[in-house]
Design a protein around this motif. Structure first.
Motif: not given
Ligand SMILES: [Zn+2]
Ligand SMILES: [Zn+2]
Length: 138
Positions: A61-63, A121, A58-59, A68
């Protein structure tokens, strides 16, 4: 310094051993992986479990480091978000997955960035169809 190190530093994520391992598994894979696949390949070396992997993914993917992609087979696939990222063509009858070796969205992304000022992104794209083997049985 390793490649994984650089990737994490570039987005101000702390370089933890677990994040590095997940990135290197994804980097060394030719195809997108599920969190279970990643667990299979990392649990021998460090003490990993699925929730650790989810949190790390998750971290990442957020960046925008990791893409995903939820799939029709009910699984979620992860891959490194680089220029060579791949999309999937999935058979809706047997869930067979074929990788699409190019990204048709680059131009659309560029145009969107210009139009909206967004830094894009990631994106999701999955093709669905019927594979030749299943088509024969129809
Ligand atoms: Zn099929
Ligand atoms: Zn793409």
């Amino acid at each position: 310094m390793t490649k994984e190190d650089n990737i994490l530093k570039a987005v101000n994520l702390k370089t933890t051993k677990k994040r590095m391992m997940i990135l290197s598994v994804l980097n060394n894979s030719d195809s997108p992986l599920t969190s279970e696949d990643i667990l299979d390949q990392t649990s021998k070396e460090v003490n990993m479990n699925l929730s650790t992997i989810y949190r790390a993914l998750n971290a990442l993917t957020e960046k925008g480091i990791v893409l995903k992609q939820p799939s029709n087979d009910g699984k979620t696939y992860y891959q490194i978000n680089n220029r060579e990222h791949k999309h999937q063509l999935v058979c809706s009858l047997c869930n067979k997955v074929v990788l699409v070796n190019c990204c048709p969205l680059k131009k659309i992304e560029n145009d969107l960035c210009k139009e909206t000022g967004f830094t894009i992104t990631s994106h999701n794209l999955e093709f669905t169809g019927i594979c030749p083997e299943c088509a024969k049985k129809l």
